[in-house]
Write a protein that holds these residues in place. Structure first.
Motif, PDB file in Angstrom:
ATOM      1  N   ARG A  91       0.834  -1.202   0.000  1.00  0.00           N
ATOM      2  CA  ARG A  91       0.000   0.000   0.000  1.00  0.00           C
ATOM      3  C   ARG A  91       0.870   1.254   0.000  1.00  0.00           C
ATOM      4  O   ARG A  91       0.602   2.210  -0.729  1.00  0.00           O
ATOM      5  CB  ARG A  91      -0.918  -0.007   1.231  1.00  0.00           C
ATOM      6  CG  ARG A  91      -2.087  -0.972   1.119  1.00  0.00           C
ATOM      7  CD  ARG A  91      -2.842  -1.035   2.435  1.00  0.00           C
ATOM      8  NE  ARG A  91      -4.068  -1.816   2.304  1.00  0.00           N
ATOM      9  CZ  ARG A  91      -4.793  -2.218   3.341  1.00  0.00           C
ATOM     10  NH1 ARG A  91      -4.428  -1.904   4.585  1.00  0.00           N
ATOM     11  NH2 ARG A  91      -5.892  -2.933   3.144  1.00  0.00           N
ATOM     12  N   TYR A  92       1.926   1.228   0.820  1.00  0.00           N
ATOM     13  CA  TYR A  92       2.806   2.388   0.910  1.00  0.00           C
ATOM     14  C   TYR A  92       3.500   2.663  -0.428  1.00  0.00           C
ATOM     15  O   TYR A  92       3.544   3.798  -0.901  1.00  0.00           O
ATOM     16  CB  TYR A  92       3.846   2.165   2.006  1.00  0.00           C
ATOM     17  CG  TYR A  92       4.754   3.346   2.230  1.00  0.00           C
ATOM     18  CD1 TYR A  92       4.441   4.314   3.176  1.00  0.00           C
ATOM     19  CD2 TYR A  92       5.920   3.502   1.485  1.00  0.00           C
ATOM     20  CE1 TYR A  92       5.266   5.417   3.373  1.00  0.00           C
ATOM     21  CE2 TYR A  92       6.747   4.593   1.670  1.00  0.00           C
ATOM     22  CZ  TYR A  92       6.418   5.547   2.626  1.00  0.00           C
ATOM     23  OH  TYR A  92       7.240   6.625   2.802  1.00  0.00           O
TER      24      TYR A  92
ATOM     25  N   CYS B 210       2.586   1.740  -3.410  1.00  0.00           N
ATOM     26  CA  CYS B 210       1.598   2.180  -4.403  1.00  0.00           C
ATOM     27  C   CYS B 210       1.214   3.647  -4.195  1.00  0.00           C
ATOM     28  O   CYS B 210       1.067   4.409  -5.164  1.00  0.00           O
ATOM     29  CB  CYS B 210       0.354   1.301  -4.339  1.00  0.00           C
ATOM     30  SG  CYS B 210       0.587  -0.371  -4.993  1.00  0.00           S
ATOM     31  N   LEU B 211       1.080   4.069  -2.938  1.00  0.00           N
ATOM     32  CA  LEU B 211       0.748   5.461  -2.654  1.00  0.00           C
ATOM     33  C   LEU B 211       1.881   6.384  -3.085  1.00  0.00           C
ATOM     34  O   LEU B 211       1.646   7.481  -3.613  1.00  0.00           O
ATOM     35  CB  LEU B 211       0.457   5.643  -1.161  1.00  0.00           C
ATOM     36  CG  LEU B 211      -0.897   5.123  -0.671  1.00  0.00           C
ATOM     37  CD1 LEU B 211      -0.975   5.206   0.846  1.00  0.00           C
ATOM     38  CD2 LEU B 211      -2.034   5.932  -1.302  1.00  0.00           C
TER      39      LEU B 211
END
Length: 279
Positions: free
Chosen positions: A211-212, A214-215
């Protein structure tokens, strides 16, 4: 021409990561998380398209992961193979990867180790002339041409010779210019790490790390689109963008309404106090 560039970037990490079991390894003397990324460039449009995590020896190699990323490109891209060109350094010159690219009908320009063997037992460093048709061991029958470039001296040493192969015959000048464009992905990695904190995740789970990352990539994409919009309107003239300023512009465009609501609520509270409406 659409350029498809792949490379590996390493995010150094120290300590124990029990929940990241299988993701933290040592590659090229760097212990940490190793990401294989596919970068698409077409004119001013530059898109970090997808990435995979290398999971250590005994699993898919970075070259295998690169081929998987290329195969997962949209059909609209792969069916226009004559307009797509693959770029990679010597770390992406495996037999399996080059065969896979050839099977997809893609042209490529990749680096090659000086000790890579040709049919007959000679090594490519034994070749004395450029734009030479060669056959590599394991790639029999594939049309390949050999070139080389000289890199500047390092620490007052001798110039370094770097070999390049292509599967479409070109002039040495064209190959040299094409090979230089591979460095776009190095600039991407530098920007992601220095401006968008790509290498500074603190999450301890695999899902959290994904998630990190991708962000981080999404934030860079939003800023890139903002830059393209500024260029189209004539506001952006600098060759190297101010990523901090672009980030502020994106924040104002996408989230400015949140701040305006907060200000409006705060203003109303102040008015209520002045008017004696508070409880």
């Amino acid at each position: 021409m659409v350029e498809v560039i792949v490379d590996t970037t390493s995010i150094a990490k120290e300590g124990q990561f029990a929940d990241l079991n299988g993701w933290i390894h040592t590659l090229n003397r760097v212990r940490g998380l190793h990401v294989v990324m596919l970068y698409i460039c077409c004119g001013d449009l530059r898109l970090p398209w997808s990435f995979r995590i290398w999971r250590g020896k005994g699993t898919s190699s970075p070259q295998d992961l690169a081929l998987q990323l290329v195969r997962q490109l949209p059909k609209e891209v792969l069916t226009r193979s004559r307009q797509v060109h693959f770029l990679g350094d010597a770390g992406f010159s495996s037999v399996k990867l080059l065969k896979g690219l050839d099977a997809l009908g893609l042209t490529f320009t990749v680096g090659m180790r000086a000790d890579r063997q040709m049919l007959g037992g000679k090594k490519i460093r034994d070749v004395t002339s450029q734009e030479r048709h060669i056959e590599l061991a394991g790639l029999e029958g594939m049309e390949l041409w050999l070139y080389w470039v000289w890199l500047p001296k390092a620490d007052h040493g001798e110039p370094r010779q770097r070999f390049v192969i292509t599967n479409r015959r070109r002039t040495s000048t064209t190959v040299r210019k094409t090979g230089r464009r591979r460095w776009k992905i190095e600039a991407l990695f530098k920007t992601l790490k220095s401006r968008f904190a790509f290498g500074k995740f603190g999450q301890k789970t695999k899902l959290g790390v994904l998630r990190y990352l991708c962000l981080s990539v999404a934030a860079s994409l939003l800023c890139h689109f903002e830059r393209l919009e500024s260029q189209a309107s004539g506001q952006e003239e600098s060759s190297w963008p101010d990523w901090g300023e672009l980030a502020c512009q994106v924040q104002a465009k996408l989230l400015g309404w949140v701040r305006l609501i907060q200000l409006d609520v705060g203003r109303q509270r102040i008015l209520d106090v002045w008017e004696g409406k508070t409880a």
